[in-house]
Design an enzyme around this catalytic site. Structure first.
Site, PDB file in Angstrom:
ATOM      1  NE  ARG A  43      -4.074   1.850   0.310  1.00  0.00           N
ATOM      2  CZ  ARG A  43      -4.284   3.010  -0.325  1.00  0.00           C
ATOM      3  NH1 ARG A  43      -3.379   3.467  -1.175  1.00  0.00           N
ATOM      4  NH2 ARG A  43      -5.391   3.694  -0.099  1.00  0.00           N
ATOM      5  N   GLY A  44       0.859   1.961  -1.093  1.00  0.00           N
ATOM      6  CA  GLY A  44       1.794   3.056  -1.292  1.00  0.00           C
ATOM      7  C   GLY A  44       1.794   4.099  -0.200  1.00  0.00           C
ATOM      8  CG  ASP A  46      -0.100   2.075   4.931  1.00  0.00           C
ATOM      9  OD1 ASP A  46      -0.524   3.181   5.283  1.00  0.00           O
ATOM     10  OD2 ASP A  46      -0.781   1.036   4.940  1.00  0.00           O
ATOM     11  CB  THR A  47       5.425   0.634   3.114  1.00  0.00           C
ATOM     12  OG1 THR A  47       4.846   0.000   1.955  1.00  0.00           O
ATOM     13  CG2 THR A  47       4.697   0.182   4.359  1.00  0.00           C
ATOM     14  NE  ARG A  48       4.091   4.850  -4.077  1.00  0.00           N
ATOM     15  CZ  ARG A  48       4.068   3.929  -5.036  1.00  0.00           C
ATOM     16  NH1 ARG A  48       5.189   3.592  -5.652  1.00  0.00           N
ATOM     17  NH2 ARG A  48       2.945   3.330  -5.367  1.00  0.00           N
ATOM     18  N   GLY A  76     -10.936   1.644  -6.861  1.00  0.00           N
ATOM     19  CA  GLY A  76     -12.279   1.549  -7.407  1.00  0.00           C
ATOM     20  C   GLY A  76     -12.307   1.041  -8.829  1.00  0.00           C
ATOM     21  CD  GLU A 110      -1.112  -5.316  -6.590  1.00  0.00           C
ATOM     22  OE1 GLU A 110      -0.897  -4.331  -7.291  1.00  0.00           O
ATOM     23  OE2 GLU A 110      -0.520  -5.537  -5.517  1.00  0.00           O
TER      24      GLU A 110
END
Length: 514
Positions: A43-44, A46-48, A76, A110
């Site tokens: 999840r970008g 959060d941790t990108r 979406g 994913e």
């Protein structure tokens, strides 16, 4: 055996969560039709720019071809075909389950596809619980419960019956996927230093994907026996003290390739590990070369401060103390003096279960070092590498000269001559094979004639290292006398003649044999 391959143009993409995809590749391709080693799902928001970025860089540095998304994508929408292709084109997926992972429909789609690949194509799945409880993922509690509740509200608010039915089916797949991934053996980052945690993840992936085989496969032909021997030695936990394995043999015979291959396969099984390469070359080529190697070893096996040490004995003491406390796997490549060995191992001994591999051209060097002069009994095993047999030599030469296991029609005669010339020496076979790639038979014949007058410079330089390592002028002269005048001559007769020429054979011949 690993075959490099690429997917057709158009199937490349990038990984994970929310972005227009573009590939970010390592330095090698993958196997069996896979374009990537690892697909990163995360999840970008959060941790990108933190954990995932650091993990991605570590994977790339480890030569693990990794697929990473480079932009944010609105949620979406259905998962893009490019991301589907990337997942299917990867051998493994690392899923970073963070606080907001389930809020993204892209991440959940994913996850479903990744788990489907796990069931249908032996896709390796490695979950990472990034500051979230596995129970919260499994039972959809906390942030995962909130995210799924919002998705359920959107489904219930949908007025189109067909779309609402489709969303309901998706919700069911997402729920099952979250339960399944939470039940897999995962990695929890909580309470850990992220740098150490990432290092462990990378080692695990390296081992499970056998990435090292891509880089050293050509040097490992004919090495199956030796690999099995070392593997058995590594797995033997019966010794109450450290095991030391000496891999010896002439220059270019494959000592380094073999040791590095085994190191990559098994280093993750130890508390700490380090592989120090080209020790003799570094020490000979640089004034403070040994200090630099000691610093590298200390950095690999301990949390050292940034303060540099300028005394080899202090570094040796630091190394001794760490080696005595932790079970570790060390590879010291190309040792040729006692000073190097004593500086990098010391004399105190190692933690039980530790394994130390030393590659050297000096067979008797190890048992003269400080480590063997104490009252503690050491377990020392020797492995002498021999040249390849004719079949293995043929295969290695063909691999580099024809990119195949077999020669082209009409080349059999000249190939046999070259195999006979190289006498099973792997480096010579590799160098000559590469130089003859895509050349006609006439060129090959000319090469053979040239070799009768002058050895290839690269091979010659490697072999000259062995000659230069002789401890005295007497040994060098003795070698030249034997090579020029006494090949195939009775040893007693040869020694009688050499003695008459005032050549010291008492220590000289044992040195040549070593």
């Amino acid at each position: 055996m690993v075959v490099l391959s690429e997917l057709p143009e158009g199937s490349s993409s990038s990984s994970s969560t929310h972005g227009h995809s573009s590939p970010t590749c390592g330095r090698s391709s993958s196997t069996n039709g896979h374009r990537y080693d690892v697909f990163l799902s995360f999840r970008g928001v959060d941790t990108r720019h933190s954990f995932t970025d650091h993990l991605h860089e570590a994977l790339i540095d480890a030569n693990i071809n990794t697929f990473l998304d480079d932009e944010e994508i609105e949620t979406g929408e259905d998962l893009k075909p490019e991301l589907e292709s990337a997942i299917k084109a990867s051998r493994a997926s690392v899923i970073v389950l963070s606080k907001n992972y389930a809020s993204s429909t892209w991440c959940l789609d994913e996850l479903v596809l990744i788990l489907e690949q796990r069931m249908t194509s032996n896709h390796i799945v490695i979950p990472i619980f990034y500051h979230v409880e596995p129970t919260h993922v499994r039972k959809q509690l906390s942030s995962f419960g909130d995210a799924m509740a919002k998705h359920r509200q959107m489904m219930e608010a949908e007025t189109n019956a067909d779309k609402r039915s489709q969303l309901a089916q998706k919700m069911d797949r997402w729920n099952k996927a979250l339960i399944e991934v939470a039940n897999l053996k995962g990695n929890d980052v909580r309470g850990r230093l992220e740098t150490e945690f990432i290092e462990e993840i990378v080692k695990d992936i390296h081992h499970r994907l056998h990435v090292s085989l891509r880089s050293v496969r050509s040097q490992l032909i004919g090495m199956e026996y030796y690999i099995n021997f070392i593997t058995s030695w590594l797995k033997d936990a019966s010794s109450y003290t450290a095991d030391i394995l000496t891999i010896s043999g002439m220059g270019g015979i494959g000592k380094t390739s073999l040791a590095k291959h085994v190191y990559v396969l098994y280093s993750h099984e130890f508390h700490k590990s380090s592989c120090i390469e080209d020790i003799s070359r570094v020490c000979d080529g640089k004034f403070n070369g040994l200090l630099d190697l000691q610093e590298q070893l200390c950095g690999d096996i301990s949390r050292t401060s940034s303060i540099k040490v300028h005394d080899a004995s202090i570094y040796t003491s630091k190394i001794e103390n760490v080696v005595a406390r932790k079970r570790m796997f060390l590879v010291l490549d190309d040792i040729n003096t006692l000073d190097q060995l004593d500086a990098l191992l010391g004399s105190k001994g190692s933690h039980p279960g530790s394994k130390i591999i030393i590659t050297t051209k000096e067979r008797r060097l190890i048992e003269r070092c400080a480590l063997f002069k104490t009252d503690i009994k050491r377990k020392h095993t020797e492995l002498l590498l021999q040249g390849l047999n004719e079949t293995e030599s043929w295969e290695l030469l063909c691999l580099h000269a024809f990119k195949s296991n077999y020669p082209k029609t009409g080349y059999e005669g000249v190939l046999y001559k070259l195999v006979k010339y190289c006498e099973g020496h792997p480096l010579a076979l590799v160098v000559l094979g590469k130089s003859l790639y895509d050349r006609d038979v006439t060129y090959w014949e000319g090469c053979i004639e040239g070799l009768k007058k002058e050895t290839d410079s690269h091979v010659n330089n490697v072999l000259r290292m062995s000659f230069n390592s002789f401890p005295s002028k007497n040994d060098k002269d003795l070698f030249k006398y034997i090579a020029c005048f006494f090949v195939g001559i009775d040893r007693d007769l040869t020694e009688t003649i050499l003695k008459a020429c005032n050549i010291n054979i008492g220590s000289g011949i044992p040195n040549l044999l070593d």
